[in-house]
Design an enzyme around this catalytic site. Structure first.
Site, PDB file in Angstrom:
ATOM      1  N   GLY A 499       0.820  -1.202   0.000  1.00 27.71           N
ATOM      2  CA  GLY A 499       0.000   0.000   0.000  1.00 27.71           C
ATOM      3  C   GLY A 499       0.852   1.249   0.000  1.00 27.71           C
ATOM      4  O   GLY A 499       2.020   1.231   0.405  1.00 27.71           O
ATOM      5  N   GLY A 501       0.305   5.419   1.021  1.00 32.02           N
ATOM      6  CA  GLY A 501      -0.573   6.438   1.574  1.00 32.02           C
ATOM      7  C   GLY A 501       0.127   7.771   1.677  1.00 32.02           C
ATOM      8  O   GLY A 501       1.255   7.950   1.193  1.00 32.02           O
ATOM      9  N   GLY A 502      -0.553   8.713   2.322  1.00 30.72           N
ATOM     10  CA  GLY A 502       0.009  10.043   2.462  1.00 30.72           C
ATOM     11  C   GLY A 502       1.291  10.066   3.279  1.00 30.72           C
ATOM     12  O   GLY A 502       2.146  10.926   3.089  1.00 30.72           O
ATOM     13  N   PHE A 503       1.432   9.101   4.213  1.00 25.16           N
ATOM     14  CA  PHE A 503       2.616   9.050   5.063  1.00 25.16           C
ATOM     15  C   PHE A 503       3.791   8.406   4.346  1.00 25.16           C
ATOM     16  O   PHE A 503       4.954   8.788   4.545  1.00 25.16           O
ATOM     17  CB  PHE A 503       2.285   8.264   6.328  1.00 25.16           C
ATOM     18  CG  PHE A 503       3.398   8.202   7.332  1.00 25.16           C
ATOM     19  CD1 PHE A 503       4.258   7.118   7.372  1.00 25.16           C
ATOM     20  CD2 PHE A 503       3.582   9.222   8.246  1.00 25.16           C
ATOM     21  CE1 PHE A 503       5.290   7.052   8.297  1.00 25.16           C
ATOM     22  CE2 PHE A 503       4.604   9.165   9.181  1.00 25.16           C
ATOM     23  CZ  PHE A 503       5.454   8.083   9.208  1.00 25.16           C
ATOM     24  N   ASP A 616      -9.867  10.874  10.392  1.00 19.15           N
ATOM     25  CA  ASP A 616      -9.580  10.398   9.038  1.00 19.15           C
ATOM     26  C   ASP A 616     -10.269   9.058   8.789  1.00 19.15           C
ATOM     27  O   ASP A 616      -9.664   8.097   8.309  1.00 19.15           O
ATOM     28  CB  ASP A 616      -8.078  10.264   8.822  1.00 19.15           C
ATOM     29  CG  ASP A 616      -7.709  10.253   7.338  1.00 19.15           C
ATOM     30  OD1 ASP A 616      -6.615   9.756   7.000  1.00 19.15           O
ATOM     31  OD2 ASP A 616      -8.524  10.720   6.511  1.00 19.15           O
TER      32      ASP A 616
END
Length: 832
Positions: A499, A501-503, A616
């Protein structure tokens, strides 16, 4: 055999067993007073003392003018309610205690009208030396109040204090010793793995005492003179339950219950899941009870397997509100493999935030088990607060010397009996200071934290190397060496990425003991940096819940920010809805996933003194394990909620486009209801299986929430559901699910339900999907809805504070900001 014959046998067996009943407990102290009566009064085999004989127990301050107490007479036929004693000033009964320990206090009230006094107008407090039992108390009908207190001195004073310009009264009074073993010092904690300690010192008020599946058990048929009421009026969905009686089968054995804990007439009856001849049944039997918010409650379950024909056949789950307190309960394993042995379990709740408590039993998910569940009896007892009060309002009316006795009444959850209010205050300040210093250290040096929820050890390394051993139940803080993370992820092999994600990227990893983990490696270019890294660690290091993803460790070496979680085999909920090619979930699976996520969010909102707001909530942050059980993940944006005297937290807007609460966006004021809004978007996403923002669609369809709400308000939601679900959702289940999502998306947070109410409605939607009326040939028929009781079929009749009926608002957006205009400019649905 017909129903009438079965009922007849049921009542005959009950009567025969009651006839064989004998008392075993003799109280050391046994004060029974018929207040205001000139003669003794016999009730059953008990004799209540004439009031004039008890006059030496009654005293009043000398500075009270006139007669502080008078006797009045009623025309009521009940023996204890024909007379009363009136108090026009502060007065008290003082009882000599021959054996210290737990005592019953029972107060009998019947507000009859007398020539001089209308007792329904009385307002007063009742207190002991250490506890407020009642404050600003008024009585409108026949009422018995039962309390259980631990008496630690040689006397017990019960004080009646009339409110200003009013008076107090009492019809009858009991102070009776109770067995020492009746209340143990420890109990399980709801929503926590920490054992509650200190029950011995708690004052308790009986809220309800219920005989499941049986008739009323009067005080004459209970060794401790308690009354047990039938459970029918508390049942939510009576058609889901059956009543069973087999009193003769009950056995009292060492290590289990006793006749003083509950009589055989309670253990010998039960309410059972109505799942006979239906091996696919999947619903809970639920009872709902009224409680006072702001207090913790002791919930005692009474179990006795009187339905099984052999051992190890009955497995089931037990819930208090949304929390599963016992999973896969097999009663025969608790008591040395004895069938029909009486047993009880105690659990202490968190401080109640609602005026309802729901207790449920439901089938186990263990493979090969038949869906069934039973409950024989239930007791709910309110616990005193830190002020020693059971009402939260009054003050203790006693001498200054006796107030010192209060110190021992304040009880901690994990440290036993606290030393007193001063010590509690000091500890509170020290804890606050320690948490503040810990946060400061963490923000500068990333000192390791302690994982306290596990009981196993993992070796931090790959399965091909020796690695570094880290114990999850160690008291020592730890963090994971960067070398171990490299080995666990095959040096961050790009083929192991599961995955992005934003992090940053998320890698699949494997520890040397074979444990699979998910490794989230921060991207140095990401705007989601140190603050979210710190928040994630702070949040997940203190939370442990089966519907929250567990944090195993972190690494901050070599300027890295790496978080290591338990591995979730089936990835994100989003990946099972669209865009990934993963198998589609059926309707039952989708609702169960939503229920699991709602439980996790409900725990965040209510599990601690201050709510934790996720900020979130989205389908990409709901992960599924190998059994498709849902767990909420990604706490980088989480924030603690408002203080008790505040309504919101003012903060910069953060979240994910498409899921963002419009009220939060407009006002920058954050509450738990912002998570509720986002979860409502998830519900429609689950139903429609499409992105929440899709700029490639026609303008009216770009925003899922707005588009779905239009169809929901038309009552035509079935036109936009996932094609894979068409023909597979029972109409009433779809309607309840859609109504729940609609209420979550109310324009204003105050009009949205709590996560606890959302959870209850989702569980009900699942029951509507699974329920089948016996003899109904059409499994998709909704004819069974007519069989539900009125309080379930018509939610509008229920109390709004405790029911799933919410009151929405059609008020327009005051700011004039159109969320369609905002969302239509966005092309990246995962952006924050």
């Amino acid at each position: 055999m017909g129903c009438k014959a079965l009922k007849f046998l049921f009542w005959v067996s009950s009567i025969l067993c009651l006839a064989l009943f004998s008392r075993g407990f003799t109280p050391a102290d046994n004060y029974l007073i018929d207040c205001g009566s000139p003669t003794n009064t016999t009730v059953g085999d008990r004799v209540f003392m004439a009031d004039n004989l008890a006059s030496k127990l009654l005293s009043a301050p000398e500075n009270v003018l006139g007669n502080t107490s008078k006797s009045v007479t009623s025309s009521d036929d009940s023996p204890l309610y024909q007379t009363a004693r009136i108090f026009t000033g502060v007065s008290k009964y003082t009882f000599s205690i021959s054996r210290r320990g737990r005592h019953w206090i029972r107060l009998y009230f019947y507000p009859f009208v007398h020539a001089s006094y209308n007792m329904s107008m009385a307002k007063f407090d009742v207190s002991t030396d250490n506890h407020v039992l009642l404050s600003s108390f008024g009585v409108q009908s026949l009422t018995v109040k039962e309390f259980s207190v631990n008496v630690t001195t040689n006397s017990l004073a019960i004080t009646f204090s009339p409110s200003e310009n009013s008076f107090a009264f009492i019809n009858a009074l009991e102070v009776v010793s109770a067995p020492d073993q009746l209340i143990q010092d420890t109990a399980g904690s709801v929503q926590s793995s920490v054992t509650f300690q200190g029950l011995t010192w708690q004052a308790l008020e009986t809220v309800v005492r219920v005989n499941m599946g049986g008739p009323t058990v009067s005080f004459e048929n209970d060794t401790l003179w308690r009354t047990w009421v039938p459970d029918q009026r508390f049942l939510v969905g009576k058609n889901l339950a059956l009543s069973v009686s087999n009193i003769g089968a009950v056995k009292y054995v060492d290590g289990g219950s006793s006749e003083d804990i509950a009589p055989s007439s309670v253990y010998g009856t039960c309410t059972r899941m109505n799942s006979i001849n239906d091996s696919s049944s999947n619903f809970n039997v639920t009872w709902e009870f009224d409680v006072d918010p702001g207090f913790q409650y002791l919930v005692r379950f009474h179990f006795c397997d009187i339905v099984s024909e052999a051992l190890n056949l009955l497995y089931f789950n037990v819930f208090i509100d949304s929390s599963m307190v016992v999973r896969d309960l097999d009663l025969s394993t608790y008591l040395v493999n004895i069938l029909a042995a009486a047993y009880y379990m105690d659990y202490v709740t968190e401080s109640a935030t609602s005026n309802k408590i729901r207790v449920s039993i439901g089938p186990s998910n263990l493979h090969g088990t038949y869906p069934d569940a039973i409950l024989n009896g239930l007791e709910i007892m309110k616990m005193n607060n830190s002020d020693g009060s059971l009402s939260g309002l009054g003050t203790i009316s006693s001498s200054s010397s006796s107030s010192k006795k209060n110190v021992g009444a304040i009880v901690g959850v994990s440290v036993g009996v606290a030393s007193g209010v001063l010590l509690a205050g000091v500890l509170f300040m020290l804890c606050r200071k320690r948490r503040r210093l810990a946060r400061q250290r963490l923000s500068k040096t990333w000192v390791a934290f302690s994982i306290n929820g596990g009981g196993t050890s993992h070796t931090m390394g790959s399965k091909y190397s020796k690695g570094t051993t880290v114990s999850l139940n160690s008291n020592m803080s730890y963090h994971v060496p960067f070398l171990a993370v490299q080995e666990a992820t095959n040096n961050f092999d790009e083929s192991w990425v599961i995955g992005i994600g934003g992090f940053g990227k998320v890698y699949k990893g494997e520890l040397s003991d074979g444990t699979k983990v998910a490794v989230k490696r921060g991207n140095p270019q990401s705007q989601q940096g140190l603050a979210e890294f710190q928040t994630e660690i702070e949040m997940l290091s203190q939370f442990r819940h089966r519907h929250l993803v567990s944090l195993i460790g972190y690494c901050d070496e070599k300027n890295e920010m790496i978080l290591i979680y338990e591995y979730m085999e089936n990835g994100t909920l989003k990946s099972h809805l669209y865009g990934s090619g993963h198998p589609s979930l059926n309707w039952k699976q989708r609702v169960e996933v939503c229920i699991g996520a709602a439980r996790g969010l409900h725990y965040l909102h209510t599990g601690y003194a201050k709510a934790v707001i996720h900020r979130d909530v989205k389908s990409a942050n709901i992960l599924l394990d190998e059994n498709l059980m849902a767990k909420v993940a990604d706490f980088g944006l989480s924030k603690t909620g408002p203080e008790l005297d505040q309504t919101h937290v003012s903060t910069a807007v953060k979240g994910s486009f498409g899921y963002l609460d419009p009220e939060y966006f407009r006002r920058q004021q954050l509450t738990e209801k912002s998570d509720v809004y986002s979860f409502g978007v998830v519900l429609f996403e689950v139903l429609c299986a499409r992105p929440v923002i899709d700029p490639t669609l026609p303008r009216e369809m770009v925003n899922l929430a707005e588009w779905a709400m239009k169809w929901q308000k038309k009552g035509q939601l079935e036109h936009i559901i996932d094609p894979n679900l068409k023909g597979n959702i029972r109409p009433d289940s779809l309607r309840k699910f859609g109504e729940t999502a609609e209420k979550c998306l109310a324009d204003f947070g105050v009009d949205r339900p709590s996560m606890g109410d959302v959870l209850w409605n989702l569980e009900y939607a699942l029951q509507l999907q699974e329920a089948v009326v016996q003899g109904d040939p059409d499994e998709n028929s909704t004819n069974m809805i007519g069989e539900l009781p009125p309080q379930i079929n018509n939610f509008s009749q229920l109390d709004p504070n405790g029911s799933p009926q919410f009151h929405g608002s059609s008020v327009d957006d005051l700011s004039g900001v159109s969320m369609s205009k905002v969302f239509s400019q966005l092309v990246k649905s995962e952006g924050r």
